[in-house]
Design an enzyme around this catalytic site. Sequence first.
Site, mmCIF file in Angstrom:
data_model
loop_
_atom_site.group_PDB
_atom_site.id
_atom_site.type_symbol
_atom_site.label_atom_id
_atom_site.label_comp_id
_atom_site.label_asym_id
_atom_site.label_seq_id
_atom_site.Cartn_x
_atom_site.Cartn_y
_atom_site.Cartn_z
ATOM 1 N NE ARG A 38 -7.190 -8.897 -0.310
ATOM 2 C CZ ARG A 38 -6.691 -8.166 -1.304
ATOM 3 N NH1 ARG A 38 -5.795 -7.213 -1.033
ATOM 4 N NH2 ARG A 38 -7.056 -8.380 -2.563
ATOM 5 C CE LYS A 92 -4.012 -2.002 -0.149
ATOM 6 N NZ LYS A 92 -5.058 -2.092 0.862
#
Length: 255
Positions: free
Chosen positions: A238, A204
């Site tokens: 995840r 991210k």
Amino acid sequence: MGILNLTPDSFSDGGKFNNEKSALKHAEKLISEGASIIDIGPQSTRPNAEFLTSEEEIKRLGNIISLLKKEFPETLISLDTFYAATVKFGFNEGIDIVNDISGGQFDEKMFDAVAETKLPYILMHVNSSYEKMHEKVSFEDITLSVNQYFSKKTDELLKKGIKDIILDPGFGFGKTVEDQMKMIDEVEFFDFGNFPLLIGISRKSFIYKPLGKSVLDINQETQKLHMKVLQQGAKILRVHDVAEAKKTIDDYLIN
């Protein structure tokens, strides 16, 4: 949870896994490295990604779910979609979990579809529409705002008979770097432990952009954050890099 993107425009794997043979091969690699869940994503949700209809998602999925279930029967398959019709298709193909980034907001039939299938449901915090999902929002208190959203949505789900709920605070979706770092620090307070928590921070931008690094060059920093959220009670990570995350989980369990 290992990520299997079937998207040709995926931001980090370049769509390498969008045909049956390469998808199965990559799933095998993720499982061999320690993934107990494979999260299949037929649609990219990165900023400026191509928008697909449910029909296009289903076409892209093809036989991959049933092939994975046949090849790896012990592995749970999660389907990353915000469409009720794709959920029903996935259910018939053998999925085990619905991973909906929209919290039922992009398709009004989603919650009913999940209730019908009786599948576990991952509820993510996100802005109210597809068009707005990456718009940066100014939150007075990000943790309070996410918890208010979780409270409202879990109430809706429970009223429809959906009790197997996993919460995802929605890292990377419409939140500032500062708010996301605050979320990392306050993971233990999300929903006060009423439901299991999934954390998806792999690759991210709130991690790599402030460091001036590339998306593929932040493994060490990511694992430090993974350890931090595990210590606060996170139950599922995840990730793209399963082997590294598995090592972090093992280190956490040992200590």
